[in-house]
Design an enzyme around this catalytic site. Structure first.
Site, PDB file in Angstrom:
ATOM      1  N   TYR A   1       0.853  -1.188   0.000  1.00 19.52           N
ATOM      2  CA  TYR A   1       0.000   0.000   0.000  1.00 19.52           C
ATOM      3  C   TYR A   1       0.889   1.238   0.000  1.00 19.52           C
ATOM      4  O   TYR A   1       1.947   1.249   0.624  1.00 19.52           O
ATOM      5  CB  TYR A   1      -0.926  -0.043   1.232  1.00 19.52           C
ATOM      6  CG  TYR A   1      -1.945   1.069   1.284  1.00 19.52           C
ATOM      7  CD1 TYR A   1      -2.724   1.376   0.167  1.00 19.52           C
ATOM      8  CD2 TYR A   1      -2.137   1.814   2.441  1.00 19.52           C
ATOM      9  CE1 TYR A   1      -3.652   2.401   0.202  1.00 19.52           C
ATOM     10  CE2 TYR A   1      -3.070   2.834   2.499  1.00 19.52           C
ATOM     11  CZ  TYR A   1      -3.823   3.128   1.379  1.00 19.52           C
ATOM     12  OH  TYR A   1      -4.735   4.145   1.425  1.00 19.52           O
TER      13      TYR A   1
ATOM     14  N   TYR B   1      -3.280   5.207   8.728  1.00 22.59           N
ATOM     15  CA  TYR B   1      -2.739   3.861   8.468  1.00 22.59           C
ATOM     16  C   TYR B   1      -1.597   3.655   9.456  1.00 22.59           C
ATOM     17  O   TYR B   1      -0.424   3.775   9.120  1.00 22.59           O
ATOM     18  CB  TYR B   1      -2.255   3.779   7.023  1.00 22.59           C
ATOM     19  CG  TYR B   1      -2.042   2.373   6.492  1.00 22.59           C
ATOM     20  CD1 TYR B   1      -3.126   1.544   6.221  1.00 22.59           C
ATOM     21  CD2 TYR B   1      -0.767   1.883   6.245  1.00 22.59           C
ATOM     22  CE1 TYR B   1      -2.938   0.266   5.722  1.00 22.59           C
ATOM     23  CE2 TYR B   1      -0.567   0.607   5.733  1.00 22.59           C
ATOM     24  CZ  TYR B   1      -1.661  -0.193   5.474  1.00 22.59           C
ATOM     25  OH  TYR B   1      -1.476  -1.456   4.971  1.00 22.59           O
TER      26      TYR B   1
ATOM     27  N   ARG C   1     -12.479  -6.983   4.558  1.00 23.67           N
ATOM     28  CA  ARG C   1     -12.644  -7.094   6.009  1.00 23.67           C
ATOM     29  C   ARG C   1     -11.519  -6.370   6.739  1.00 23.67           C
ATOM     30  O   ARG C   1     -11.749  -5.602   7.668  1.00 23.67           O
ATOM     31  CB  ARG C   1     -12.652  -8.577   6.363  1.00 23.67           C
ATOM     32  CG  ARG C   1     -13.087  -8.853   7.756  1.00 23.67           C
ATOM     33  CD  ARG C   1     -12.892 -10.334   8.053  1.00 23.67           C
ATOM     34  NE  ARG C   1     -13.061 -10.542   9.478  1.00 23.67           N
ATOM     35  CZ  ARG C   1     -14.153 -11.056  10.002  1.00 23.67           C
ATOM     36  NH1 ARG C   1     -15.138 -11.454   9.225  1.00 23.67           N
ATOM     37  NH2 ARG C   1     -14.249 -11.197  11.301  1.00 23.67           N
TER      38      ARG C   1
HETATM   39  P1  NAI Z   1      -8.591  -9.447   3.806  1.00 27.53           P
HETATM   40  O1  NAI Z   1      -9.214  -9.264   5.124  1.00 27.53           O
HETATM   41  O2  NAI Z   1      -9.376 -10.080   2.728  1.00 27.53           O
HETATM   42  O3  NAI Z   1      -7.234 -10.255   3.894  1.00 27.53           O
HETATM   43  C1  NAI Z   1      -6.366 -10.244   4.980  1.00 27.53           C
HETATM   44  C2  NAI Z   1      -6.245 -11.686   5.443  1.00 27.53           C
HETATM   45  O4  NAI Z   1      -5.133 -11.839   6.332  1.00 27.53           O
HETATM   46  C3  NAI Z   1      -7.468 -12.177   6.200  1.00 27.53           C
HETATM   47  O5  NAI Z   1      -7.986 -13.318   5.534  1.00 27.53           O
HETATM   48  C4  NAI Z   1      -6.912 -12.570   7.563  1.00 27.53           C
HETATM   49  O6  NAI Z   1      -7.564 -13.686   8.091  1.00 27.53           O
HETATM   50  C5  NAI Z   1      -5.467 -12.870   7.205  1.00 27.53           C
HETATM   51  N1  NAI Z   1      -4.501 -12.866   8.322  1.00 27.53           N
HETATM   52  C6  NAI Z   1      -4.301 -11.906   9.259  1.00 27.53           C
HETATM   53  N2  NAI Z   1      -3.320 -12.276  10.092  1.00 27.53           N
HETATM   54  C7  NAI Z   1      -2.872 -13.484   9.667  1.00 27.53           C
HETATM   55  C8  NAI Z   1      -1.877 -14.385  10.128  1.00 27.53           C
HETATM   56  N3  NAI Z   1      -1.132 -14.120  11.190  1.00 27.53           N
HETATM   57  N4  NAI Z   1      -1.702 -15.540   9.447  1.00 27.53           N
HETATM   58  C9  NAI Z   1      -2.452 -15.829   8.365  1.00 27.53           C
HETATM   59  N5  NAI Z   1      -3.402 -15.021   7.885  1.00 27.53           N
HETATM   60  C10 NAI Z   1      -3.621 -13.862   8.534  1.00 27.53           C
HETATM   61  O7  NAI Z   1      -8.107  -7.970   3.383  1.00 27.53           O
HETATM   62  P2  NAI Z   1      -7.342  -7.388   2.105  1.00 27.53           P
HETATM   63  O8  NAI Z   1      -7.524  -5.920   2.206  1.00 27.53           O
HETATM   64  O9  NAI Z   1      -7.745  -8.052   0.869  1.00 27.53           O
HETATM   65  O10 NAI Z   1      -5.808  -7.690   2.411  1.00 27.53           O
HETATM   66  C11 NAI Z   1      -4.966  -8.433   1.571  1.00 27.53           C
HETATM   67  C12 NAI Z   1      -3.659  -7.666   1.354  1.00 27.53           C
HETATM   68  O11 NAI Z   1      -3.936  -6.507   0.570  1.00 27.53           O
HETATM   69  C13 NAI Z   1      -3.014  -7.170   2.646  1.00 27.53           C
HETATM   70  O12 NAI Z   1      -1.602  -7.311   2.533  1.00 27.53           O
HETATM   71  C14 NAI Z   1      -3.380  -5.694   2.639  1.00 27.53           C
HETATM   72  O13 NAI Z   1      -2.478  -4.901   3.390  1.00 27.53           O
HETATM   73  C15 NAI Z   1      -3.274  -5.407   1.148  1.00 27.53           C
HETATM   74  N6  NAI Z   1      -3.878  -4.138   0.703  1.00 27.53           N
HETATM   75  C16 NAI Z   1      -5.202  -3.872   0.938  1.00 27.53           C
HETATM   76  C17 NAI Z   1      -5.769  -2.679   0.523  1.00 27.53           C
HETATM   77  C18 NAI Z   1      -7.213  -2.394   0.759  1.00 27.53           C
HETATM   78  O14 NAI Z   1      -7.643  -1.241   0.610  1.00 27.53           O
HETATM   79  N7  NAI Z   1      -8.022  -3.380   1.126  1.00 27.53           N
HETATM   80  C19 NAI Z   1      -4.961  -1.661  -0.188  1.00 27.53           C
HETATM   81  C20 NAI Z   1      -3.598  -2.052  -0.442  1.00 27.53           C
HETATM   82  C21 NAI Z   1      -3.087  -3.239   0.017  1.00 27.53           C
END
Ligand code: NAI
Length: 269
Positions: free
Chosen positions: A155, A165, A206
């Site tokens: 990000y 953030y 989420r």
């Molecule tokens: P998401 O909630 O779908 O995915 C995050 C996942 O990480 C969840 O499924 C959660 O259960 C898992 N998680 C957390 N701690 C964990 C651990 N210790 N071991 C295994 N799994 C773990 O949310 P999202 O937003 O799709 O996130 C995916 C990636 O995208 C992340 O790296 C996030 O920082 C990145 N991102 C998201 C943005 C957004 O606006 N949603 C923007 C830019 C990057």
């Protein structure tokens, strides 16, 4: 022969991990996912009960198959690293072999090898706190969960100021982007493995909802980005499928922006 992909960080059908799995499946890859242990039960139940069937539909009308769901907690390398309170936690005690090394071993036993590894997870326990007020624990936890892998999600808060953030998540993303370069060199020389990261625009996942400012970020992007539209998870999924494919055979060590171009703006207009 189709490629085999492991996507870490899928626990529902709203996030980037799910969209990446779909784009890879649409391109013919076999899909394995790693699901955070505390979220495993509800994810598997929802899958089984058909709750995600609508979101499983691929462009050719077939449903994405997930060959296997592995419980995973990415902050522990091996069982010795797991503190007693987590071992005893009900939601963890029901599963086994979920530390990183154990998952690697289990995947090896099950399938021999994988071709594509995606890290789509993050966890900043103090993400709602400014960096100035972040504890050492919160900071290190953010870095521990949020860095590593051959294709990952980052990000823009790593390189520009994004108030809100917090909790060391900006630092974790900066580490992730730096590691992407150094790992591209090391893994490239050693094994010809490519390592890239996608700097994604805002998505109402989420994890993002927990930060508390996601709607504002989406509105800001629509108002100010060169492309004035809401970013879909599918657009990030498609970029991930491209980066994981032979079409990207010369791309490594890169931060690829999939954000409607917002990163290129100097001021909001
Ligand atoms: P998401 O909630 O779908 O995915 C995050 C996942 O990480 C969840 O499924 C959660 O259960 C898992 N998680 C957390 N701690 C964990 C651990 N210790 N071991 C295994 N799994 C773990 O949310 P999202 O937003 O799709 O996130 C995916 C990636 O995208 C992340 O790296 C996030 O920082 C990145 N991102 C998201 C943005 C957004 O606006 N949603 C923007 C830019 C990057």
């Amino acid at each position: 022969k189709g490629k085999r992909a492991f996507i870490a960080g899928v626990a529902d059908d709203n996030g980037y991990g799910w969209a990446i799995a779909k784009s890879l499946a649409a391109a013919g890859a076999e899909i394995l996912v790693g699901t955070w242990v505390p979220a495993l039960n509800i994810f598997e139940t929802s899958l089984r009960r058909g709750k995600f069937d609508e979101s499983r539909v691929l462009p050719d009308g077939s449903l994405m198959e997930i060959t296997k769901v592995y419980p995973l907690d990415a902050v522990f390398d091996s069982p010795e690293d797991v503190p007693e309170d987590i071992k005893a936690n009900k939601r963890y005690a029901g599963s086994s072999n979920w530390t990183v090394k154990e998952v690697v071993e289990t995947v090896k036993q099950d399938f021999g090898s994988i071709d594509i590894l995606v890290h789509s997870l993050a966890n900043g326990p103090e993400v709602t706190k400014p960096l100035l007020e972040t504890s050492r624990y919160g900071y290190l936890a953010a870095i521990s969960a949020s860095s590593g892998s051959s294709l990952s999600l980052t990000y823009i808060a790593s390189e520009r100021i994004i108030p809100g953030y917090g909790g060391g998540m900006s630092s974790a993303k900066a580490a992730l982007e730096s590691d992407t370069k150094v790992m591209a060199f090391e893994a490239g020389r050693k094994r010809r493995i490519r390592v890239n990261t996608i700097s994604a625009g805002p998505l109402r996942s989420r994890a993002a909802k927990a930060i508390g400012f996601i709607d504002m970020m989406i509105d800001y992007s629509i108002a100010n980005a060169p492309l004035q539209k809401e970013l879909s998870a599918e657009e990030v999924g498609n970029a991930a499928a491209f980066l994981a494919s032979p079409l990207a055979s010369a791309i490594t060590g890169a931060v690829v922006y999939v954000d409607n171009g917002l990163n290129a703006m100097g001021v909001g207009v």
